[in-house]
Design an enzyme around this catalytic site. Sequence first.
Site, PDB file in Angstrom:
ATOM      1  N   HIS A  93      -9.090  -3.198  -6.260  1.00 33.16           N
ATOM      2  CA  HIS A  93      -8.657  -2.526  -5.066  1.00 33.16           C
ATOM      3  C   HIS A  93      -9.993  -2.351  -4.057  1.00 33.16           C
ATOM      4  CE1 HIS A  93      -5.324  -0.271  -2.975  1.00 33.16           C
ATOM      5  NE2 HIS A  93      -6.143   0.669  -2.720  1.00 33.16           N
ATOM      6  N   TYR A 136     -19.707  14.205  -9.591  1.00 36.55           N
ATOM      7  CA  TYR A 136     -19.537  15.454 -10.370  1.00 36.55           C
ATOM      8  C   TYR A 136     -18.222  15.649 -11.310  1.00 36.55           C
ATOM      9  CZ  TYR A 136     -23.235  16.913  -6.875  1.00 36.55           C
ATOM     10  OH  TYR A 136     -24.296  16.995  -6.304  1.00 36.55           O
ATOM     11  N   ARG A 194       0.746  -1.383  -0.034  1.00 39.78           N
ATOM     12  CA  ARG A 194       0.019   0.095  -0.065  1.00 39.78           C
ATOM     13  C   ARG A 194       0.948   1.430  -0.122  1.00 39.78           C
ATOM     14  NH1 ARG A 194      -5.065  -1.029   4.222  1.00 39.78           N
ATOM     15  NH2 ARG A 194      -5.836   0.743   2.868  1.00 39.78           N
TER      16      ARG A 194
END
Length: 841
Positions: free
Chosen positions: A86, A130, A40
């Site tokens: 993921h 958006y 990670r």
Amino acid sequence: MSSEAPDDIPDVAQRVKNVRIEDEMEQSYIDYAMSVIAGRALPDVRDGLKPVHRRILYAMHEMGVTSNTSHRKSSSIVGETMGDYHPHGDGPIYDTLVRMAQPFSMRYPLVDGQGNFGSMDGDPAAAMRYTEARMAPIAEEMLEDIEKDTVDFSANYDDRLTEPDVLPAAVPNLLLNGSSGIAVGMSTNIPPHNLGEIIDATTHLIENPDAAVEDLMQHVKGPDFPTGANIVGKDSIYSAYSTGRGRLRVRAEYEVDREENRIVITEIPFQENKSRMVERIADDVNEGTLEGISDLRDESDRNGVRVVIELKRGANVDVVENRLLESHLESTFGVINLALVDGQPKVLTLKETLQHYVEHRREVVRRRSEYDLAEAEDRAHILEGRLRALDIVDDVVAVIRNSEDRNEAKEALRGEIDPDELDGDHEVDPNVTLGFSQAQADHIVRMQLGSLTSMESQEIEEEYEGVQAEIERLETILGSAEELDAVIKDELQAIKEEYDDDRRTSILEAEGEVTHEDLIPEEDNIVVITEDDYIKRMPVENFDPQGRGGKGIIGADPKEGDRVSKVFRANSHDYLLCFTNQGQVYRLKTYEIPEMSRTARGKSAINLIDLDEGEEITAVVDTDEFEDEESITMVTRDGYVKRTAAAEFENILSTGIIAAKLEDDDALVDVEVTDGTKDLVIATEDGMTIRFDEDEVRKMGRNARGVRGIDLQDDDKVAAMVATDDADDRALFTVTRNGYGKRTLLGEYRAQSRYGMGLIDIKTNERNGPVASAKAVTEDDQLVIMSERGQIMRIRAGEVSQVGRNTMGVTIMELEGDDQVASVTVVPADAGADQDDADEE
């Protein structure tokens, strides 16, 4: 129900292991830590990406969201990434996607965002529903050829799909965009860099595997932040590149407008929150800790940063500027070049980072070439079948028409069925052997009648020739490491031409920064080198001028069997080009040579420059004298002369580069810096000289041997070379091995054509011995003469009377026993005068 336990139930207690809780906690924590580190938090050195970045780009690749498609909703990209690769929540994935699209966070953004993706003021991006995104063009370079088995794939989290372990990465992304992350017990903070500089350094490393960090820094000037600004101090950059760790002082770019009485900030340090910086300045003004400011405005827009600080009338601009620098306009970027190498975290130098990237690209290009070769060979095999089918087209058509179905036709074409056994009425030539392969038979059966035209046949032949050429090219790449590296360099150069841009971050000298070099006084030194490659330097002032015929004083004490081979003068701060008898050239700073006493032996030169067995320094050139139009002119012992542009010696590796190609038992003897207007005077050991225009020697590359400069007689060898011109009032000072010499005006040596026998300069006989050296001097210049046993003598040139050519010479230095003159160097008149003044004081 019986209360007794069945006999077949095993004893559970026997399967319980007793473990110390400290050991179990330690091992479990280590497993967790390595999972975070490798899975990670840290980037891979090969593609410079963490797993989440890699998975987002691969998901976009699989979705077809490339740079030439329309933008896709960010929520769609995040959903695909989370669902397939993921499974760690949509928040971290979207945050990563946003950062990859921010031009103030990434030097070369990998995502092309549309909508509100945040700002330098710390404003967050709009919700993922958006905003829209697609790959940036440079991100496609990261995924180029991924479908050609160039990288390994592993199963995704639910074994339903596969994902790449690393991307092919046609660009060195780790250094281009940098990385930051906090793992367990370690962190990384790699700054971004300029693409053109990194590609130049990578190419240089491929061509010169032994290049040092200093060599690579001739291309990589320092980090190049997306927000511009300035890095203050070069020592910190060198520390970061040579050790993998460092602290960079980053200063905002600003203008001081004294007429308008204001300071305008136009660039801020990387990762600095502009709004917070303005607030801190305003707080200090309101609290009275920062005086002299009347107004503070943030006029930044999409075109860039502009923060205007208006000063009060009568305020001291310099004082306000210094207070701003102390508190607000500078920050520190702590470099920790930590990345995963073969799955293990490692702090890397600049060279190591590039080396790992180059190895990755070699593996990618090799696997891609193998894949393409297999594809090309398969295609060539099919085309061979088509061409053969066209040669016997009537028999092929007859076999197909006689066959009951496609399978029987294929078997007949493969030769598994005798065409005579088919039931059809169409005649097949009994002398024709079919014997097509399975793939060829399948293809022939699917061929259309239109492909039997002569035009189609010609196209097949042309395609076959093209495929054969491609096979030959790929086999050459796979069979030669040099060819494979050439492909990598060509691809890097193409990327540079496509994406290179100007550097944004400037590198400033740190005011008052004291470097190691600043602590070393500037002074003229005498440098002594022995045949066994011991080297040292001594101040010129250690040797007082003497009259001719003296013995001199001890200047070196070589060990038994060793002899002095070269002596030369250099300023302690000069960069020197050291040319060797084997045609190599090395660069060295004079102060790097250890300063020692007159009686010291010296230090092994192998600690300073990488000399090979039997390699000796024979000539030294001061690089501070270079001009763009000048050349390095060299002469060899066998009389070959060559000129090479001085620019070709600008970037010299710590391991040296080739200066001249030598053949047989030839050796490089002397070097001069010329400008195209000089005459060259070559002196030989037997006392001959020749003078000719340097233009008779054309300029050539470093690997060239050169042209003949003098026609040597018998066993004569070249001893030295000087450069002169018609206006030169200097003299040629010739010194022989036995310590004799003479001074003759250079004007007495008339010009001839190159490769002549020349004229007699000095008579060499049993008394004089062969010529050891020849130098161009004025009457006030001083010569430092050194013998093989370490005796050294400093003499003013005017001490020796000026005579004509073809004379015996006079005693210059009295030598003992079988000692001989080893080398001569000149201390120019101005340097000698300065030193004499110092001696008088």
